[in-house]
Write a protein that holds these residues in place. Structure first.
Motif, PDB file in Angstrom:
ATOM      1  N   ALA A  92      82.924   6.006  24.454  1.00 32.64           N
ATOM      2  CA  ALA A  92      82.434   4.418  25.708  1.00 32.64           C
ATOM      3  C   ALA A  92      81.424   2.682  24.869  1.00 32.64           C
ATOM      4  N   LEU A  93      81.641   2.072  24.769  1.00 29.05           N
ATOM      5  CA  LEU A  93      80.793   0.894  23.971  1.00 29.05           C
ATOM      6  C   LEU A  93      79.274   0.606  24.124  1.00 29.05           C
ATOM      7  N   TYR A  94      78.396   1.239  23.678  1.00 30.50           N
ATOM      8  CA  TYR A  94      76.758   0.851  24.447  1.00 30.50           C
ATOM      9  C   TYR A  94      76.093   0.010  23.096  1.00 30.50           C
ATOM     10  N   SER A  95      75.540  -0.950  23.291  1.00 30.13           N
ATOM     11  CA  SER A  95      74.007  -1.542  22.491  1.00 30.13           C
ATOM     12  C   SER A  95      73.331  -0.003  22.696  1.00 30.13           C
ATOM     13  N   ASN A  96      72.803  -0.244  20.891  1.00 28.79           N
ATOM     14  CA  ASN A  96      72.569   0.708  20.625  1.00 28.79           C
ATOM     15  C   ASN A  96      70.418   0.537  20.653  1.00 28.79           C
ATOM     16  N   ARG A  97      70.048  -0.303  21.308  1.00 23.03           N
ATOM     17  CA  ARG A  97      68.391  -0.418  21.341  1.00 23.03           C
ATOM     18  C   ARG A  97      67.306   0.306  20.266  1.00 23.03           C
TER      19      ARG A  97
ATOM     20  N   ALA B 250      71.588 -11.895  22.373  1.00 25.39           N
ATOM     21  CA  ALA B 250      73.115 -10.866  20.722  1.00 25.39           C
ATOM     22  C   ALA B 250      72.398  -9.131  20.797  1.00 25.39           C
ATOM     23  N   LYS B 251      73.377  -8.785  20.833  1.00 23.08           N
ATOM     24  CA  LYS B 251      73.664  -6.939  20.185  1.00 23.08           C
ATOM     25  C   LYS B 251      73.936  -6.685  19.206  1.00 23.08           C
ATOM     26  N   PRO B 252      73.140  -6.447  18.037  1.00 23.83           N
ATOM     27  CA  PRO B 252      73.659  -5.991  17.136  1.00 23.83           C
ATOM     28  C   PRO B 252      74.219  -5.021  16.496  1.00 23.83           C
ATOM     29  N   LEU B 253      73.759  -3.954  17.263  1.00 18.48           N
ATOM     30  CA  LEU B 253      74.549  -2.627  17.149  1.00 18.48           C
ATOM     31  C   LEU B 253      75.269  -1.435  18.404  1.00 18.48           C
ATOM     32  N   ILE B 254      76.673  -2.296  18.678  1.00 14.27           N
ATOM     33  CA  ILE B 254      77.165  -2.169  19.542  1.00 14.27           C
ATOM     34  C   ILE B 254      78.094  -0.662  19.314  1.00 14.27           C
ATOM     35  N   CYS B 255      77.931   0.301  19.690  1.00 12.39           N
ATOM     36  CA  CYS B 255      77.879   1.761  18.834  1.00 12.39           C
ATOM     37  C   CYS B 255      78.829   2.422  19.923  1.00 12.39           C
ATOM     38  N   ARG B 256      79.266   3.305  19.630  1.00 12.01           N
ATOM     39  CA  ARG B 256      81.058   4.488  20.437  1.00 12.01           C
ATOM     40  C   ARG B 256      79.748   5.725  21.085  1.00 12.01           C
TER      41      ARG B 256
ATOM     42  N   GLY C 111      65.852  -2.312  19.633  1.00 14.81           N
ATOM     43  CA  GLY C 111      65.583  -3.991  20.782  1.00 14.81           C
ATOM     44  C   GLY C 111      67.151  -4.285  20.269  1.00 14.81           C
ATOM     45  N   GLU C 112      67.201  -5.727  20.798  1.00 14.53           N
ATOM     46  CA  GLU C 112      68.568  -6.148  20.914  1.00 14.53           C
ATOM     47  C   GLU C 112      68.014  -7.454  19.676  1.00 14.53           C
ATOM     48  N   ALA C 113      68.535  -8.766  19.928  1.00 14.69           N
ATOM     49  CA  ALA C 113      68.463  -9.884  18.646  1.00 14.69           C
ATOM     50  C   ALA C 113      69.092 -10.860  19.547  1.00 14.69           C
ATOM     51  N   SER C 114      68.718 -12.901  19.175  1.00 17.69           N
ATOM     52  CA  SER C 114      68.951 -13.790  19.263  1.00 17.69           C
ATOM     53  C   SER C 114      69.621 -14.627  18.132  1.00 17.69           C
ATOM     54  N   LEU C 115      70.271 -15.794  18.054  1.00 18.89           N
ATOM     55  CA  LEU C 115      70.696 -15.570  17.038  1.00 18.89           C
ATOM     56  C   LEU C 115      70.765 -17.226  17.513  1.00 18.89           C
ATOM     57  N   TRP C 116      70.248 -17.271  16.039  1.00 21.35           N
ATOM     58  CA  TRP C 116      69.447 -19.081  15.305  1.00 21.35           C
ATOM     59  C   TRP C 116      70.231 -19.696  14.597  1.00 21.35           C
ATOM     60  N   THR C 117      70.457 -20.408  13.998  1.00 20.02           N
ATOM     61  CA  THR C 117      70.222 -22.081  12.701  1.00 20.02           C
ATOM     62  C   THR C 117      69.615 -21.735  11.150  1.00 20.02           C
ATOM     63  N   VAL C 118      69.742 -20.901  10.468  1.00 17.30           N
ATOM     64  CA  VAL C 118      68.574 -20.454   9.508  1.00 17.30           C
ATOM     65  C   VAL C 118      68.822 -20.604   8.277  1.00 17.30           C
ATOM     66  N   GLU C 119      68.141 -21.588   7.274  1.00 19.79           N
ATOM     67  CA  GLU C 119      68.883 -21.515   5.891  1.00 19.79           C
ATOM     68  C   GLU C 119      68.932 -20.482   5.036  1.00 19.79           C
TER      69      GLU C 119
ATOM     70  N   GLY D 116      80.681  -2.406  16.233  1.00 20.93           N
ATOM     71  CA  GLY D 116      80.779  -4.130  15.933  1.00 20.93           C
ATOM     72  C   GLY D 116      79.602  -4.730  16.419  1.00 20.93           C
ATOM     73  N   LYS D 117      79.417  -6.103  16.736  1.00 16.31           N
ATOM     74  CA  LYS D 117      78.454  -6.750  16.968  1.00 16.31           C
ATOM     75  C   LYS D 117      78.808  -7.565  18.891  1.00 16.31           C
ATOM     76  N   THR D 118      77.639  -7.472  19.527  1.00 14.04           N
ATOM     77  CA  THR D 118      78.225  -8.640  20.529  1.00 14.04           C
ATOM     78  C   THR D 118      77.500  -9.779  20.622  1.00 14.04           C
ATOM     79  N   PHE D 119      77.550 -10.950  20.746  1.00 15.73           N
ATOM     80  CA  PHE D 119      76.815 -12.091  20.749  1.00 15.73           C
ATOM     81  C   PHE D 119      77.189 -12.931  22.411  1.00 15.73           C
ATOM     82  N   ALA D 120      76.614 -12.607  23.467  1.00 11.32           N
ATOM     83  CA  ALA D 120      77.069 -13.319  24.792  1.00 11.32           C
ATOM     84  C   ALA D 120      76.188 -14.555  25.098  1.00 11.32           C
ATOM     85  N   SER D 121      75.245 -14.791  24.299  1.00 10.31           N
ATOM     86  CA  SER D 121      74.653 -16.432  24.342  1.00 10.31           C
ATOM     87  C   SER D 121      73.938 -15.798  22.993  1.00 10.31           C
ATOM     88  N   VAL D 122      73.019 -16.976  22.983  1.00 11.17           N
ATOM     89  CA  VAL D 122      72.529 -17.673  21.699  1.00 11.17           C
ATOM     90  C   VAL D 122      71.406 -16.528  21.915  1.00 11.17           C
TER      91      VAL D 122
END
Length: 169
Positions: free
Chosen positions: A86-91, A75-81, A96-104, A66-72
């Motif tokens: 064990a879970l890890y962020s598949n960078r 953001a970790k888009p690809l949490i894998c096993r 890389g990872e990501a960030s959260l925004w408000t987008v139209e 799944g995904k983990t959004f620690a803060s805006v």
């Protein structure tokens, strides 16, 4: 289609085996409430809708959880096993990872994850208090798609924290 119908149909399609028509998912998306980035912080377990998109099955092969959004801004888009479960962020896969925004997207401003290393946007809307519907959009994809459709369920939280107030209305 009204919101209760959209929620019911979403759950039916999610539970169904086999392919799902993207147009039907678009009809559901159109009536779901938008999300704000700060509302979706936390850990999420994901799944996909099989619409025949070229990405269908790719995340399963990577053992995507799944995904983990620690803060805006974290953001970790690809949490894998990993091989031990064990879970890890598949960078590497996400470049890389990501960030959260408000987008139209489709005329509505909604929570969107912007990948650091790829020209990819994941747009989110609320299905209910603990479920998000996502549409992955990318540079070069025409307005009519094809898009990658997925969903996220809020991962269990200690002491019931993390549910969004008001999404069920």
């Amino acid at each position: 289609m009204d919101l209760p119908e959209a929620r019911a149909r979403f759950q039916q399609l999610r539970a169904a085996d086999g392919s799902v028509a993207a147009a039907e998912l678009d009809d559901i998306w159109a009536v779901l409430p938008t999300a704000r980035p700060e509302e979706i912080l936390g850990e999420w377990k994901g799944g996909e809708f099989d619409t025949g998109h070229p990405l269908n099955g790719v995340l399963t092969q990577a053992d995507w959880y799944g995904k983990t959004f620690a803060s805006v801004h974290d953001a970790k888009p690809l949490i894998c096993r990993d091989a031990e479960g064990a879970l890890y962020s598949n960078r590497e896969l996400g470049q890389g990872e990501a960030s959260l925004w408000t987008v139209e997207f489709r005329g509505e401003a909604t929570a969107t994850m912007v990948y650091d290393g790829r020209p990819v946007l994941d747009h989110f809307k609320w299905v209910d208090d603990t479920t998000l519907m996502g549409i992955m959009n990318a540079k070069g994809v025409p307005a009519e798609g094809p898009y990658y459709y997925f969903f996220l369920e809020r991962a269990p939280q200690p002491s019931g924290e993390g549910a969004r107030a008001g999404a069920g209305s």
